[in-house]
Design an enzyme around this catalytic site. Structure first.
Site, short mmCIF file in Angstrom:
data_model
loop_
_atom_site.label_atom_id
_atom_site.label_comp_id
_atom_site.label_asym_id
_atom_site.label_seq_id
_atom_site.Cartn_x
_atom_site.Cartn_y
_atom_site.Cartn_z
CB SER A 354 -0.49 -0.34 1.56
OG SER A 354 -0.36 0.15 2.61
CE LYS A 397 -3.46 1.68 5.39
NZ LYS A 397 -3.74 0.98 3.44
#
Length: 483
Positions: A354, A397
């Site tokens: 990611s 996140k």
């Protein structure tokens, strides 16, 4: 028969034991003696219990023997040692196993019986990532004579399943027996939390143990406030005080990194990007600052891409994939340069792909000397064609980016519906969904002539389909390059 004939006889002047006639056949009579010997069903046997029996002579059946004729449930089966798993396999195959044991008072003496019946149905549970620690032969028997079932961690966000969450809340209240019931608004808050914890669009979490902990924490707060019903505010306060250890540690790390300027949240910098990651359980977001620098190659034959910061295998492969893309889109001969990528203060390590988008942005910025906005954070996986792919833990996140004070966050467009946060939190940040690396760079780079020229060249190299607004701007740059 000689033993039976000896019953009632005397040794010297004292009787050894006796067997009396009884009306009910099949009953076992166990008489404890000083010597530990006893007659059971007319047979002289070793005593298996009683206060007069030494500890090392006592025999206690284990769970596999007690489950004979029933079901043996083993949770976290992967925590069994290989030796124990082999013994379990033997018991399953032979349907009998000796009772073996050792008392702490036996001075090391061990007892072992003849094989005892243990014909049972095995139900074992464990985590998917622990499969590698299960004995292959044991797994083979499970698949051969039974089933392997993967239990879902979430369920569809339907009206029927939301009602099941409501039922679950009522059951937890009844089970606790000390906390008040929940108001409609409080129930809606729990359902919202079930959506957030699922981490996927249109899903509700099935990690009900953790959700039950939130229910009880909210109930305790309401009881302390002498509320007749648990309110939504009680649920909110429970979320604040009942954070996991990972969430508490992340909050502390964010404060320290912000205080010591490990990551920036305003201004601009060349080769520096604020990436986003999640903790191991996926429930706590992390700021992942990284820097890229270009230096003369240490080898005459070729340049290298060197990444530091305790990277895992997947993260290393992601960096290599990005390097292939960089060579294609840079339009420059970078064989005479080494590209250094540093993940700043990543003591716990970096795993997953990611950070691909963040790595690519930092490297391009360093090569082209184009500044990156530091008020922006980003996450996303990157294909070697420059497509931005979805990632996990998107809600955690984005939440971390808000907590750290960033103004904008770049995420994969396919993850847009996965964000489950209250409106008052989302209003604090601008979420930018993207499909391609070109869109990432357009939003991350500080506006300049260099930026426009590079993006125009990038469009030509990769044949990227930018949004209409960006495309019009780049077409003009291609027709008439900026000075």
């Amino acid at each position: 028969m000689a033993l039976k004939a000896a019953l009632g006889k005397k040794v010297g002047e004292k009787p050894v034991s006796s067997v009396q006639e009884r009306d009910f056949k099949g009953h076992v009579y166990n008489v404890t003696t000083e010597t530990g010997n006893v007659f059971v069903e007319n047979v002289l046997v070793h005593n298996s219990g009683g206060l007069g029996t030494p500890p090392h002579l006592r025999v206690e059946p284990g769970m596999i023997h007690r489950s004979n004729g029933g079901v043996l449930f083993l949770d976290e089966i992967a925590t069994l040692s290989m030796k124990s798993q082999q013994e379990l396999l033997t018991a399953m195959q032979q349907k009998s196993y000796s009772i073996t044991g050792q008392s702490e008072m036996s001075s090391g003496a061990m007892t072992r019986t003849e094989p005892v019946p243990c014909n049972f149905v095995l139900v074992a549970a464990g985590n998917y990532e622990d499969l590698k620690r299960i004995h292959p032969a044991l797994r083979s028997r499970i698949r051969g004579y039974g089933y392997e079932i993967y239990i879902n961690l979430d369920m569809p966000d339907s009206e029927e399943n939301r009602k099941k969450i409501v039922q679950f809340i009522a059951q937890e209240v009844k089970k606790d027996a000390k906390i008040p019931h929940f108001s409609k608004e409080a129930v809606e808050s729990i359902i919202f939390e079930a959506r957030r914890r699922a981490g996927r669009k249109n899903k509700l979490t099935l990690k009900l143990r953790d959700l039950g902990g939130l229910v009880r924490a909210a109930g305790d707060i309401a009881k302390e406030k002498i509320h007749k019903l648990v309110e939504a505010q009680d649920v909110f306060e429970a979320k604040m005080i009942a954070k996991t250890l990972e969430q508490q540690m992340v909050s502390k790390m964010l404060e320290e990194k912000k205080e010591y300027e490990v990551f920036l949240f305003e201004g601009s910098a060349v080769g520096r990007v604020n990436g986003l990651a999640v903790s191991g359980d996926g429930d706590a977001g992390l700021i992942l600052p990284l820097e890229a620098e270009v230096a003369p190659a240490s080898s005459r034959s070729e340049g290298k891409i060197i990444a530091t910061g305790k990277l895992g295998e997947i993260a290393k492969e992601a960096v290599q994939n990005v390097s292939a893309l960089i060579k294609k889109l840079s339009g420059k001969d970078i064989s005479s340069y080494d590209i250094h990528i540093q993940f700043l203060q990543t003591y716990s390590g970096v795993e997953g792909d990611s950070a691909s988008v963040s790595v690519a942005t930092a490297v391009v910025s360093a090569i082209e000397q184009i500044p990156v906005k530091q008020s922006l954070a980003m996450t996303g996986s990157l294909s070697i064609r420059g497509e931005v792919l979805p990632v996990g833990g998107i809600t955690a996140k984005v939440s971390a980016a808000i907590q750290a004070g960033f103004k904008e966050v770049i995420i994969p467009q396919s993850n847009m519906d996965d964000i489950v946060l209250p409106k008052n939190q989302l209003s604090k940040i601008k979420v930018i969904p993207v499909k391609t690396l070109g869109e990432v760079l357009d939003n991350a780079f500080v506006p300049s002539q260099k930026k426009s020229q590079f993006l125009a060249s990038l469009k030509k190299l990769l044949n990227i389909n930018f949004s209409p607004v960006i495309k019009e701007k780049l077409d003009k740059a291609l027709v008439k390059p900026l000075d």
